[in-house]
Design an enzyme around this catalytic site. Structure first.
Site, short mmCIF file in Angstrom:
data_model
loop_
_atom_site.label_atom_id
_atom_site.label_comp_id
_atom_site.label_asym_id
_atom_site.label_seq_id
_atom_site.Cartn_x
_atom_site.Cartn_y
_atom_site.Cartn_z
N ASN A 1 1.45 4.02 1.20
CA ASN A 1 0.27 3.43 0.82
C ASN A 1 0.02 2.18 1.25
O ASN A 1 0.67 1.32 0.61
CB ASN A 1 -0.19 3.57 -0.61
CG ASN A 1 -1.93 3.46 -0.86
OD1 ASN A 1 -2.53 3.30 0.06
ND2 ASN A 1 -1.98 3.44 -1.95
N MET B 1 -9.92 4.37 1.28
CA MET B 1 -10.50 3.76 0.15
C MET B 1 -11.00 5.00 -0.97
O MET B 1 -11.96 4.79 -1.66
CB MET B 1 -11.52 3.16 0.51
CG MET B 1 -11.20 1.81 1.27
SD MET B 1 -10.21 0.59 0.46
CE MET B 1 -11.41 -0.15 -0.58
N ARG B 2 -10.50 6.10 -0.80
CA ARG B 2 -10.86 7.37 -1.52
C ARG B 2 -9.87 7.44 -2.50
O ARG B 2 -8.29 7.75 -2.15
CB ARG B 2 -11.19 8.43 -0.87
CG ARG B 2 -11.77 9.52 -1.72
CD ARG B 2 -12.28 10.69 -0.75
NE ARG B 2 -12.22 11.94 -1.52
CZ ARG B 2 -13.55 12.17 -2.34
NH1 ARG B 2 -14.43 11.44 -2.36
NH2 ARG B 2 -13.49 13.31 -2.99
N ILE B 3 -9.83 7.69 -3.78
CA ILE B 3 -8.68 7.99 -4.66
C ILE B 3 -8.33 9.60 -4.45
O ILE B 3 -9.20 10.60 -4.34
CB ILE B 3 -9.05 7.98 -6.19
CG1 ILE B 3 -9.52 6.33 -6.27
CG2 ILE B 3 -8.04 8.63 -7.28
CD1 ILE B 3 -10.06 6.30 -7.65
N LEU B 4 -7.06 9.81 -4.25
CA LEU B 4 -6.64 11.04 -3.94
C LEU B 4 -5.99 11.77 -5.25
O LEU B 4 -5.37 11.01 -5.87
CB LEU B 4 -5.57 11.15 -2.90
CG LEU B 4 -6.08 10.71 -1.60
CD1 LEU B 4 -5.03 10.42 -0.75
CD2 LEU B 4 -6.93 12.02 -1.02
N ASN C 1 -5.16 -2.12 10.02
CA ASN C 1 -3.81 -1.50 9.87
C ASN C 1 -3.44 -0.48 10.75
O ASN C 1 -2.17 -0.45 11.35
CB ASN C 1 -3.51 -1.19 8.31
CG ASN C 1 -3.68 -2.47 7.48
OD1 ASN C 1 -2.98 -3.10 8.01
ND2 ASN C 1 -4.43 -2.01 6.42
N GLY D 1 -9.73 -0.17 10.64
CA GLY D 1 -8.65 0.59 11.15
C GLY D 1 -7.79 -0.75 11.60
O GLY D 1 -7.15 -0.45 12.56
N HIS E 1 -2.70 -0.64 1.00
CA HIS E 1 -4.22 -0.60 0.21
C HIS E 1 -4.56 -2.10 0.45
O HIS E 1 -3.61 -2.94 -0.15
CB HIS E 1 -3.91 0.21 -1.07
CG HIS E 1 -5.40 0.37 -1.69
ND1 HIS E 1 -6.29 -0.39 -2.11
CD2 HIS E 1 -5.81 1.71 -1.66
CE1 HIS E 1 -7.36 0.21 -2.53
NE2 HIS E 1 -7.26 1.53 -2.26
#
Length: 132
Positions: free
Chosen positions: A108, A91-94, A15, A13, A110
């Protein structure tokens, strides 16, 4: 008018902390309404709690597929009626349905450069590989 912001995280966390600090210092015209994580023990959730921001996590294992997880996450986020949804090291693809739901309200941040440099420490990976 202050924007309602929801932040998605997966880890430490850092960011998120920068956003919390910017909010406190009046550098952003918004208020972080909630933080969500896909990891139960993400330290970013503790950062949110220390800043008196509602912190939630959803376990993908509780859903039969990614689309159902995305829908549950979307419904939980929509409870806060965000003007802006910030993926701050999420870190999860949506899926595309989720992304389309927030079109024009999604930012985003990332830590990866996909597909070549997955995960953390992106800049180090790029430099070590000799890429520019």
């Amino acid at each position: 008018m202050m924007k309602k912001i929801v932040v998605l995280i997966s880890g430490q966390g850092s960011n998120l902390q920068a956003l919390i600090d910017a909010q406190k210092e009046g550098h952003i015209n918004g208020k972080i309404s909630a933080v969500f994580s896909n990891k139960e023990h993400a330290y970013g959730l503790e950062r949110a709690r220390k800043a008196n921001i509602p912190a939630h996590w959803l376990d993908a294992k509780n859903y039969s597929d990614s689309a159902k997880f995305d829908l549950a996450l979307q419904q939980a986020i929509d409870h806060y009626q965000p003007d802006l949804l910030v993926l701050a090291g999420y870190m999860r693809i949506l899926g595309s349905v989720f992304v389309q739901h927030y079109i024009g309200r999604l930012l985003n941040i990332h830590p990866s450069l996909l597909p070549n440099y997955k995960g953390l420490h992106t800049h180090r990976q790029v430099l070590e590989s000799g890429d520019k």
